[in-house]
Design a protein around this motif. Structure first.
Motif, PDB file in Angstrom:
ATOM      1  N   ASP B 228      37.723  24.209  10.692  1.00  0.00           N
ATOM      2  CA  ASP B 228      36.953  23.042  10.252  1.00  0.00           C
ATOM      3  C   ASP B 228      35.989  23.401   9.121  1.00  0.00           C
ATOM      4  O   ASP B 228      35.798  22.630   8.195  1.00  0.00           O
ATOM      5  CB  ASP B 228      36.134  22.490  11.425  1.00  0.00           C
ATOM      6  CG  ASP B 228      36.982  21.633  12.346  1.00  0.00           C
ATOM      7  OD1 ASP B 228      38.189  21.507  12.079  1.00  0.00           O
ATOM      8  OD2 ASP B 228      36.433  21.093  13.314  1.00  0.00           O
ATOM      9  N   ARG B 231      37.494  23.299   5.793  1.00  0.00           N
ATOM     10  CA  ARG B 231      37.629  21.912   5.337  1.00  0.00           C
ATOM     11  C   ARG B 231      36.272  21.392   4.838  1.00  0.00           C
ATOM     12  O   ARG B 231      36.191  20.736   3.801  1.00  0.00           O
ATOM     13  CB  ARG B 231      38.137  21.049   6.502  1.00  0.00           C
ATOM     14  CG  ARG B 231      38.474  19.636   6.104  1.00  0.00           C
ATOM     15  CD  ARG B 231      38.903  18.817   7.305  1.00  0.00           C
ATOM     16  NE  ARG B 231      37.861  18.850   8.329  1.00  0.00           N
ATOM     17  CZ  ARG B 231      38.018  18.390   9.561  1.00  0.00           C
ATOM     18  NH1 ARG B 231      39.159  17.898   9.952  1.00  0.00           N
ATOM     19  NH2 ARG B 231      37.024  18.453  10.424  1.00  0.00           N
ATOM     20  N   THR B 232      35.208  21.752   5.553  1.00  0.00           N
ATOM     21  CA  THR B 232      33.873  21.360   5.091  1.00  0.00           C
ATOM     22  C   THR B 232      33.582  21.935   3.708  1.00  0.00           C
ATOM     23  O   THR B 232      33.044  21.241   2.839  1.00  0.00           O
ATOM     24  CB  THR B 232      32.783  21.863   6.077  1.00  0.00           C
ATOM     25  OG1 THR B 232      33.112  21.414   7.384  1.00  0.00           O
ATOM     26  CG2 THR B 232      31.410  21.355   5.682  1.00  0.00           C
ATOM     27  N   ARG B 234      35.642  22.662   1.382  1.00  0.00           N
ATOM     28  CA  ARG B 234      36.364  21.882   0.381  1.00  0.00           C
ATOM     29  C   ARG B 234      35.690  20.530   0.195  1.00  0.00           C
ATOM     30  O   ARG B 234      35.556  20.040  -0.929  1.00  0.00           O
ATOM     31  CB  ARG B 234      37.812  21.649   0.814  1.00  0.00           C
ATOM     32  CG  ARG B 234      38.645  22.890   0.813  1.00  0.00           C
ATOM     33  CD  ARG B 234      40.100  22.562   0.501  1.00  0.00           C
ATOM     34  NE  ARG B 234      40.854  23.798   0.410  1.00  0.00           N
ATOM     35  CZ  ARG B 234      41.474  24.362   1.439  1.00  0.00           C
ATOM     36  NH1 ARG B 234      41.463  23.775   2.627  1.00  0.00           N
ATOM     37  NH2 ARG B 234      42.120  25.497   1.292  1.00  0.00           N
TER      38      ARG B 234
END
Ligand SMILES: Nc1ncnc2c1ncn2[C@@H]1O[C@H](COP(=O)(O)OP(=O)(O)O)[C@@H](O)[C@H]1O
Ligand code: SF4
Ligand SMILES: [Mg+2]
Lengths: 399, 331
Positions: B228, B231-232, B234
């Motif tokens: 996760d 993803r954060t 990005r």
């Protein structure tokens, strides 16, 4: 991002997609006929199909649906966070008037975090365990501002203070694991807002938190929205959250929008059996928490092979009221509801309002309806289906 | 942190004491009678064997002998061996039956060669392994990824000694490349001779070990890229390069550190095939030689030193963990 040029499946906008001409405020986010598919070893996962909606500056759209209905996938598409090599996408996503679907990563990254920011469900896993909270916020700021580390740090302290972290000046050097769950989510919010984005997508921001903390986080989001005048998309499976936060609501099922309207329309005159099911499963906060909970029977369908016709038909208790085999054979279009403009639903039922009043309303948690009728939440519209006139004449407008 | 290290060191010493007792037990009660080493096969009468045992002090109670043996860790000793008295300077782990010298010093003299092979080899396999693993992870599912994974599996299927032997036969013997292969002191013989002599062994170790590091770091990196927080990263709008290096790689390196710590400890204990094939006089060869000659004091010392490397490697890995991951509190 790969933009596959396959024929778009039935769009959900029905008769409501005639263009608005000369609208005073163009919606900040416009999603049109978005389709997202994942090729996997088991087959093609049709996570989102023909999805269209828009959000205006300063307004809040609630996206509701059970887990697996495509809420996250559709918002990650807006953020451009799907791996292009593993995702097939088509349709259109316009952020501030600019098409972003298919945008190269180095261009998209300038939009991410600066124009559209995202708050994720679980702040414990969404924050990097190895870096200090302040450093992670500064990093977000420096990704879009050419400033020194110390300037960014000052900004991080300011943001932490702003989201209600006590002693921000010292807590800025804490690691995420030294924060409580609520504080971590506040830090995530600080990180999302540090670049003053026009749109914040909050994907189930309170699901991973204690009940007591949930309300605080929602209050904070609303408060910050006023200050920053940003649009918010709040994703949730909890209609209570929607009642409190959203101007408009989009109900999603099996990758499609199945009902859309102002929060008031959706909570007082829902016309789609799936929405009824969601409403019936909201616990009554004033009574015994378990007492009125009527979960929707069955499970969401596999998106590898979605049901034919109306995707909800295998679970729908009202199918018998639709003549013929329509529910099983024909996908219902989004058609206007009976209670005011802007309300659309995807269902074949000929007289949903009567069924709702007679069969469903008595089962629904009274406080939710009351909350709606008493107008406790602000009534404003501003999000809408594409091309949809945002005014809702049936209801008084605030502001 | 300091308290933790002290505690870990004490625990490590306890482990080493246990190892030393086991080694001692094997020495004493094992299949090979130490006295036999001094007893010429043709003329070894039971009488003579008893005399030898007495001369060597082997007929005294085992605990007494163990204490004497361990005293070498704190002071120099004089050891009577086969009728002559040998000075065994601190730290003394006994005297070789064959060479009549302090086994510790005999092994220690060979440590620079072993260490050079191990360190250079480790640098090679880390570079080759991590780069190809991370490269493959970022292109998961593509031809490049599949090529890297299958190449690594292919190389992995070739026994290391065969790989090294073929390299020696074809490159050194056949083509005459790497003419000075072997260990040359970087101080006495100069850095060029040193590097030239070890280049091929390093490369061989690098290729052989890199396969498991490639697959391991690929797996760790694939996991990290799915986290996760990546993803954060990005979602914040960071450049992909920063996302990969600062966010994913930092997390992926943690499991790699563990296997590296132990691998390196084993390498320090001697790279037997490498030393044998390329003619490097290192600890591994000494250990092998000791086993072949049933040089029990040498075997014991070699085992103890290897165990010490592993104990230390474990402590270093734990400290590295706490440096990399702030959630790990050493207490
Ligand atoms: N990267 C992916 N690859 C394959 N399937 C995916 C991927 N991401 C999501 N899905 C599938 O898409 C569907 C919708 O997921 P999601 O949008 O996360 O649902 P939710 O409404 O709970 O947020 C789910 O069935 C999920 O398994
Ligand atoms: S279309 Fe039919 S199956 Fe679908 S929700 Fe309406 S009544 Fe139920
Ligand atoms: Mg989700």
């Amino acid at each position: 991002m790969t933009q596959t040029n396959e024929p778009a499946p039935q769009t959900g906008t029905g008769g409501l997609s005639e263009p608005t001409d000369g609208a005073a405020t163009d919606p900040f986010l416009v999603v049109e006929d978005l389709t997202v598919k994942f090729p996997t070893a088991d087959g093609l996962v049709q996570a989102v199909t023909g999805l269209s909606y828009s959000v205006e500056q300063g307004k809040t759209l609630g996206i509701v649906g059970e887990s697996g209905s495509g809420k996250s996938v559709s918002s990650l598409a807006v953020m451009g966070l799907h791996d292009a090599k593993r995702t097939q996408m088509s349709g259109s996503i316009r952020v501030g008037g600019k098409e972003v679907l298919g945008l190269a990563n180095d261009k998209m990254r300038r939009i991410r975090g600066r124009e559209v920011a995202m708050i994720f469900q679980d702040p414990l896993t969404a924050l990097h365990p190895f870096y200090k909270v302040g450093a992670q916020i500064s990093e977000a700021y420096r990704a879009h501002h050419d400033v020194s580390k110390s300037v960014a740090r000052t900004k991080a302290i300011e943001m932490l203070d702003r989201v209600g972290i006590p002693q921000a000046r010292t807590r800025v050097d804490d690691y995420p694991h030294q924060f409580s769950g609520g504080m971590r989510q506040r830090a995530m919010i600080a990180m999302a807002l540090v670049n003053d984005p026009s749109l914040v997508i909050a994907d189930e921001p309170t699901t991973a938190l204690d009940v007591t903390v949930q309300a605080q986080i929602l209050d904070l989001l609303q408060e910050l929205q006023k200050d920053f005048n940003s649009a918010i998309i709040i994703i949730t499976h909890d209609l209570g959250v929607v009642a409190e936060m959203a101007d408009d609501v989009m109900v999603m099922y099996a990758g499609r929008a199945v009902e859309f309207g102002s929060t008031r329309q959706i909570l007082t005159h829902p016309e789609m059996p799936y929405t009824w099911g969601l409403l019936s499963s909201v616990p009554d906060v004033t009574a015994d928490p378990e007492a009125r909970l009527i979960p929707i029977k069955g499970n969401p369908p596999s998106l590898l092979k979605p049901p034919t016709g109306c995707a909800f038909h295998p679970r729908c208790p009202h199918m018998d009221k639709v003549p013929g085999n329509l529910c099983k054979t024909t996908l219902p279009e989004l058609t206007p509801g009976e209670h005011g403009e802007g309300h659309v639903k995807r269902c074949h039922l000929p007289d949903p309002s009567a069924i709702y009043v007679q069969e469903i309303l008595p089962e629904i948690a009274p406080d939710l309806v009351e909350m709606t009728i008493n107008d406790q939440f602000p009534q404003k519209t501003g999000t809408g289906l594409v091309g949809d006139s945002p005014s809702d004449d049936a209801l008084p407008k605030e502001r | 942190m300091f308290g933790y290290i002290v505690r870990r060191l004490i625990a490590g010493v306890l482990v080493l004491i246990a190892v030393s007792m086991m080694v001692f037990a094997i020495f004493f009660y094992g299949p090979n009678d130490p006295a036999l080493a001094y007893c010429p096969e043709s003329r070894c009468t039971p009488q003579r064997l008893d005399n030898l045992r007495h001369n060597l002090g082997l007929d005294r109670p085992a605990p007494q002998q163990y204490v004497e043996y361990m005293s070498g860790l704190v002071k120099s000793r004089h050891i009577e061996s086969g009728g002559i008295s040998i000075d065994c300077n601190w730290p003394c782990l006994g005297v070789s039956f064959k060479y009549r010298v302090s086994v510790f010093h005999y092994l220690w003299d060979r440590f620079p060669a072993t260490f050079s092979v191990a360190a250079g080899g480790a640098i090679c396999f880390l570079i080759i392994g991590l780069f190809s693993g991370i490269f493959a992870a970022r292109r998961r599912g593509t031809m490049a990824d599949k090529a890297i994974v299958s190449t690594s599996l292919f190389i992995n299927a070739i026994p290391y000694y065969l790989l090294a032997l073929l390299a020696y036969l074809y490159l050194v013997q056949g083509l005459g490349l790497f003419p000075e292969t072997g260990y040359h002191s970087p101080f006495k013989d100069g850095p060029f001779k040193f590097v030239g002599g070890l280049a091929l062994p390093w490369l061989m170790l690098g290729i052989a070990y890199s396969t498991q590091y490639a697959r391991f770091s690929r797996g760790a990196m694939v996991d990290a890229l799915n986290e996760d927080y990546v993803r954060t990263a990005r979602a914040k709008g960071l450049m992909e390069r920063v996302v990969v290096r600062r966010h994913a790689l930092r997390a992926a390196i943690v499991p790699v550190v563990t296997i590296f710590g132990l691998d390196f400890a084993y390498l320090l204990a001697g790279t037997l095939f490498t030393e044998k094939i390329f003619g490097i006089q290192g600890m591994g060869l000494a250990g092998l030689d000791a086993v072949q000659r049933t040089d029990l004091p040498m075997i014991s010392a070699y085992t103890l030193i290897s165990a010490a490397f592993i104990v230390v490697a474990n402590i270093v890995v734990d400290i590295l963990y706490s440096v990399i991951d702030p959630r790990v509190r050493l207490a």
